[in-house]
Design a protein around this motif. Structure first.
Motif, PDB file in Angstrom:
ATOM      1  N   PHE A  35     -19.024 -71.448 124.363  1.00 14.44           N
ATOM      2  CA  PHE A  35     -18.967 -70.006 124.159  1.00 14.44           C
ATOM      3  C   PHE A  35     -20.006 -69.324 125.051  1.00 14.44           C
ATOM      4  O   PHE A  35     -21.090 -69.867 125.293  1.00 14.44           O
ATOM      5  CB  PHE A  35     -19.280 -69.654 122.700  1.00 14.44           C
ATOM      6  CG  PHE A  35     -18.140 -69.854 121.750  1.00 14.44           C
ATOM      7  CD1 PHE A  35     -17.391 -68.770 121.303  1.00 14.44           C
ATOM      8  CD2 PHE A  35     -17.813 -71.127 121.289  1.00 14.44           C
ATOM      9  CE1 PHE A  35     -16.343 -68.947 120.417  1.00 14.44           C
ATOM     10  CE2 PHE A  35     -16.764 -71.310 120.402  1.00 14.44           C
ATOM     11  CZ  PHE A  35     -16.030 -70.220 119.958  1.00 14.44           C
ATOM     12  N   VAL A  47     -21.777 -68.404 116.051  1.00 14.13           N
ATOM     13  CA  VAL A  47     -21.135 -69.507 116.784  1.00 14.13           C
ATOM     14  C   VAL A  47     -21.861 -70.841 116.565  1.00 14.13           C
ATOM     15  O   VAL A  47     -21.220 -71.846 116.227  1.00 14.13           O
ATOM     16  CB  VAL A  47     -21.005 -69.156 118.284  1.00 14.13           C
ATOM     17  CG1 VAL A  47     -20.572 -70.378 119.098  1.00 14.13           C
ATOM     18  CG2 VAL A  47     -20.001 -68.009 118.464  1.00 14.13           C
ATOM     19  N   ILE A  54     -23.350 -72.178 122.497  1.00 16.24           N
ATOM     20  CA  ILE A  54     -23.177 -70.855 123.084  1.00 16.24           C
ATOM     21  C   ILE A  54     -24.316 -70.561 124.045  1.00 16.24           C
ATOM     22  O   ILE A  54     -25.463 -70.955 123.810  1.00 16.24           O
ATOM     23  CB  ILE A  54     -23.091 -69.754 121.990  1.00 16.24           C
ATOM     24  CG1 ILE A  54     -22.769 -68.388 122.616  1.00 16.24           C
ATOM     25  CG2 ILE A  54     -24.362 -69.674 121.155  1.00 16.24           C
ATOM     26  CD1 ILE A  54     -22.363 -67.321 121.617  1.00 16.24           C
TER      27      ILE A  54
END
Length: 365
Positions: A35, A47, A54
């Protein structure tokens, strides 16, 4: 396979992204998913909590009314373009997915320039600026509403609906069981008030002003999710009122149970919330936030209102009209049933599965 997913800023972008990632992992357990979000925004917390990696970009929105802030945002954007280029070069994605939000602009643009196939997911009935800018070089655009040809090339559009959290759809509790689980009266008509994780000031003010009217009703109870920002003032207002048939809290962890408990839902009209109401067949009163780009929440709400699948209360009217409308609606069982059935009729299930079908197609084109 390496899949890059970018976007965020609000739950309306993040929850669909996580649903898509979850479906990819369900089919391809060995898939590598990365991400890319905006530093300081909620995706940087949500996330990793869901088990994914991420990377953050120092990107922010463009404030056109303030030239100094706009200039600083442009400088950040140039920096983010370089960072996004490095992320794409290092990760080597097979497909890049953009779900809207600040970070998806530089990330998806870098992927497109590197020749990576890109898929966009547009949650709202009025397309966001980022997705409109990226659409020309995207291979596939997944949308939740009909009529999106006015924003995108019709040949690229796939009507999929918005992915929602799987646990919402899998909850098997009856309304009676759900109310018991929440510790409220299982036999009373129940209204659920939700204003997002931070809360909605207008809805909260309407509730504070209408507590006496709600308290006068023995047959109705209200679950009031005020948001953490407004928690202290709402809790104090409820305590001062002495009203016993309202339960107030800053946040609801088990939204699957809360939805099942409710006869009627009062909500903002963000894309994820609207999709959840449709898929669960919930009667609703929508109070669109006026503080969003292109007034897209009003457009989301009107898509339901025009099909008799929800009731609209304008933000400007909420303080005086919302509680009366809420009590009048929850009393009308035929209207509740009609709104519920019409909302369910608009639902587009299996959105995440259909989107991932198209991700796979892009990989093997």
């Amino acid at each position: 396979m390496n899949i890059l997913i970018s976007g965020g800023g609000t739950g309306g972008h993040i929850f669909p992204a996580l649903s898509i990632a979850g479906e990819i992992k369900r089919r391809f357990p060995d898939a590598n998913i990365l991400f890319v979000g905006a530093e300081g925004r909620m995706e940087m917390e949500k996330v990793p909590a869901a088990g994914y990696t991420i990377k953050g970009l120092p990107v922010s929105g463009l404030d056109r009314k303030n030239p100094i802030k706009a200039f600083k945002a442009m400088l950040k954007l140039f920096k983010c373009m370089g960072m996004a280029k490095d992320i794409v070069k290092e990760f080597k994605p097979d497909v890049a997915i953009g779900v809207g939000g600040y970070a998806s602009g530089p990330t998806l643009k870098a992927a497109q320039r590197a020749g990576v196939p890109t898929l966009l997911q547009e949650q709202n009935s009025y397309a966001g600026v980022t997705n409109k800018l990226l659409a020309k070089r995207a291979q596939c655009i997944c949308v939740a509403y009909e009529g999106m040809e006015r924003f995108f090339d019709a040949s690229k559009i796939v009507l999929t609906g918005n992915p929602v959290r799987r646990n919402l759809l899998e909850c098997a509790a009856t309304p009676h069981e759900a109310r018991q689980a929440m510790g409220i009266d299982p036999n009373k008509k129940t209204v659920l008030i939700i204003g997002g994780s931070l809360g909605a000031g207008t809805i909260n003010n309407a509730m504070k002003g209408g507590l006496a009217k709600i308290g006068a009703r023995d047959d109705v109870q209200v679950v009031w999710q005020s948001g953490k920002y407004y928690d202290a003032q709402c809790a104090q207002a409820l305590a001062d009122s002495g009203v016993k048939n309202v339960v107030q809290m800053p946040f609801i962890a088990n939204m699957d149970i809360a939805y099942r408990a409710a006869d009627l839902v009062v909500s903002r009209a963000g894309a994820s919330s609207v999709s959840e109401l449709q898929l669960l067949g919930k009667a609703s009163i929508l109070v669109p936030s006026p503080n969003v780009a292109e007034d897209h929440q009003t457009k989301n709400a009107m898509a339901l209102v025009n099909r008799n699948a929800a009731i609209l209360v304008k933000d400007a009217d909420a303080t005086t009209a919302l509680v009366d409308t809420m009590l009048r609606t929850v009393d009308d069982s035929r209207l509740i049933a009609s709104l519920s059935n019409n909302a369910l009729g608009m639902a587009l299930p299996n959105a995440a599965e259909i989107i991932v079908d198209h991700v796979v197609q892009l990989m093997y084109k």
